[in-house]
Scaffold this motif. Structure first.
Motif, short mmCIF file in Angstrom:
data_model
loop_
_atom_site.label_atom_id
_atom_site.label_comp_id
_atom_site.label_asym_id
_atom_site.label_seq_id
_atom_site.Cartn_x
_atom_site.Cartn_y
_atom_site.Cartn_z
N SER A 13 9.27 -23.58 -24.91
CA SER A 13 7.57 -24.03 -24.46
C SER A 13 7.43 -25.16 -24.45
CB SER A 13 6.55 -23.05 -25.39
OG SER A 13 6.25 -21.75 -25.42
N GLY A 14 8.46 -26.39 -24.70
CA GLY A 14 8.38 -28.05 -24.67
C GLY A 14 7.32 -28.06 -26.27
N TYR B 147 4.65 -20.33 -15.71
CA TYR B 147 4.62 -20.86 -17.17
C TYR B 147 3.35 -22.12 -17.66
CZ TYR B 147 7.99 -24.27 -19.77
OH TYR B 147 8.33 -25.33 -20.55
N ASP C 23 5.32 -26.50 -21.64
CA ASP C 23 5.72 -28.10 -20.45
C ASP C 23 6.66 -28.34 -20.49
OD1 ASP C 23 5.61 -28.99 -22.83
OD2 ASP C 23 4.36 -29.99 -23.19
N ASN C 24 7.38 -29.62 -19.76
CA ASN C 24 8.84 -30.22 -19.40
C ASN C 24 9.28 -30.96 -20.77
OD1 ASN C 24 9.15 -28.91 -17.42
ND2 ASN C 24 8.83 -30.24 -15.95
N ILE D 183 10.26 -32.46 -24.50
CA ILE D 183 11.64 -32.32 -25.33
C ILE D 183 11.36 -32.62 -26.49
CG2 ILE D 183 13.96 -32.70 -25.49
CD1 ILE D 183 13.70 -30.64 -22.81
N ASP E 292 15.55 -26.96 -25.20
CA ASP E 292 15.03 -27.02 -23.90
C ASP E 292 14.55 -26.84 -23.40
OD1 ASP E 292 17.91 -28.59 -22.90
OD2 ASP E 292 18.45 -26.84 -24.34
N SER E 293 13.44 -27.02 -21.80
CA SER E 293 11.99 -26.32 -21.57
C SER E 293 12.51 -24.82 -20.95
CB SER E 293 11.37 -27.28 -20.80
OG SER E 293 12.28 -27.72 -19.62
N SER F 50 11.46 -23.88 -17.94
CA SER F 50 11.39 -24.68 -16.58
C SER F 50 12.65 -24.86 -16.12
CB SER F 50 10.21 -25.62 -16.83
OG SER F 50 10.55 -26.91 -17.06
N SER F 51 13.47 -25.90 -17.44
CA SER F 51 14.39 -26.43 -17.39
C SER F 51 15.98 -24.98 -17.27
CB SER F 51 15.49 -27.30 -17.86
OG SER F 51 15.13 -26.65 -18.98
N SER G 271 14.50 -23.54 -12.58
CA SER G 271 15.83 -24.55 -12.31
C SER G 271 17.02 -24.07 -11.52
CB SER G 271 15.68 -25.92 -13.09
OG SER G 271 14.45 -25.80 -13.09
#
Length: 412
Positions: A137-138, A156, A159-160, A162, A177-178, A180-181, A185
């Motif tokens: 979840s960042g 999602y 957030d991004n 870290i 790691d998020s 989204s990554s 991605s």
């Protein structure tokens, strides 16, 4: 030189007081095991001890941070291993779905199996550490990162961000790691361009995955559209580079199912079957929108498998194109998970090396501090006994001398 009685008393009492004070110091050192009971004992040593104590406390904090960071990364590594295993099982099902001997019922069964795997993948993507903090979840650690989107794919909610931990004087390490990554991605390197057919195609044309003929050509990363024209009996096609500014389109070329179609100067695809005039096909980079979400890819494959295709050449071609597209996208996503997991493993190895170094430095600092502040028990006991004996002798001597008087000798 004359020594008065008061001087005699004062000097002896002062000597015994000093000896008692020294004896108390030795006793305190022996009972505490510490040589520096006050800064006055050794001002330079006391300053060094303060510095070493601060360094030792810093190493202790680094060890705590390293242990916490390693625990987080090990949980992520374990989760990503489960993700990889699930995705490999999905890949096997997608491959099986491409068997031309299957009927609609067989493909529906595979779609149902894929739905089960998708649920597993969703649960893994929403993994928490047991304390209510979600791995992917960042910075939004208490928010579940993924929810299903009724239209397909996922939303999602993280957030991004870290999260980093200070694990050495000059080193901060990412402990997460998020989502989204990981799941939304794909890397530009090591992945394949994605071929797809137009949703409104009416012919039976099927497109292959793009093949790279010259990796050095920059236009391999462009987006292309192949548009068919002419007639059913004499089809033609044009290739448009949508990334060029302005977009460029080749002249109409007669179509042959046995001739690869060039996309720029370094890539080509092959289209088989009989595309109808107006049909379109695309080749887009792996990182293009629509190609990167593993959940959206899965939903597209499941939807394609649920559509009746038996005894329908157009629907069969559409299914084959959907599987070609889905396979490439899914493989790219699997590559991304592998890359992320490799990064996690690298950070784990670095932390384990740092743990060894920090522990060694911490032990050395504690040893230096012990040598500086610790008591040499043999020497301290010897000095304690020596001072104690001297004090006892001084006390006995003082008592005897205290009773001496000149009148004792005059009377005799």
């Amino acid at each position: 030189m004359r020594i008065s009685t008061s001087q005699f008393y004062n000097q002896n009492i002062q000597t015994m007081d000093n000896q008692e004070a020294q004896l108390g110091t030795y006793y305190q050192q022996l009972s505490s095991g510490t040589a520096l009971t006050t800064p006055a004992d050794n001002p330079l040593g006391a300053a060094q001890a303060v510095q070493l104590t601060m360094v030792s406390a810093t190493y202790t904090q680094y060890q705590t941070n390293q242990n916490s960071a390693l625990s987080s990364l090990q949980l992520e590594d374990k989760t990503l291993s489960s993700v990889t295993s699930t995705m490999q099982a999905i890949t096997s099902e997608i491959t099986r779905a491409g068997d031309g001997t299957l009927n609609d019922s067989d493909r529906a069964s595979i779609a149902q199996a894929l739905e089960g795997y998708r649920s597993q993948l969703m649960n893994l993507a929403n993994t928490s550490d047991g304390a209510g903090n979600y791995l992917f979840s960042g910075f939004q650690a208490t928010t579940p990162p993924f929810t299903n989107n009724p239209a397909g794919g996922v939303n999602y909610q993280g957030d991004n961000g870290i999260r980093e931990s200070q694990v050495a004087d000059t080193r901060q390490i990412a402990t997460n790691d998020s989502g989204s990554s990981v799941f939304l991605s794909v890397p530009a390197t090591g992945t394949s361009p994605v071929a797809a057919s137009g949703a409104s195609n009416t012919g039976t044309g099927t497109i292959s995955a793009p093949s790279i003929t010259n990796p050095a050509v920059a236009t391999n990363g462009d987006s292309y559209t192949i548009t068919f024209g002419g007639t059913s009996a004499a089809p033609t096609y044009t290739v448009t580079d949508n990334t060029a500014v302005p977009p460029t389109t080749t002249a109409a070329t007669a179509f042959s199912a046995n001739t690869p179609i060039s996309l720029g100067a370094g890539m080509q695809v092959q289209i088989k079957g009989a595309p109808a005039p107006g049909d379109t096909f695309t080749a887009t980079p792996s990182t293009a929108p629509g190609n990167t979400s593993v959940f959206q890819t899965l939903d597209s494959i499941i939807s394609a498998l649920q559509q009746p295709a038996q005894n329908n050449p157009t629907a069969t071609a559409s299914l084959e194109n959907a599987l070609t597209t889905g396979t490439t996208r899914f493989q790219n996503s699997l590559t991304n998970v592998t890359v992320v997991q490799a990064s996690v493993g690298g950070r784990e190895q670095e932390l384990q090396a740092l743990q060894t170094t920090t522990q060694t430095n911490s032990l050395q600092t504690q040893s230096d501090l012990s040598n500086l502040t610790g008591v040499d028990m043999v020497s301290a006991i010897s000095k304690f006994e020596e001072t104690q004996n001297a004090l006892q002798a001084a006390q006995q001597t003082f008592v005897k001398m205290q009773g001496m008087s000149l009148f004792q000798y005059l009377g005799s």
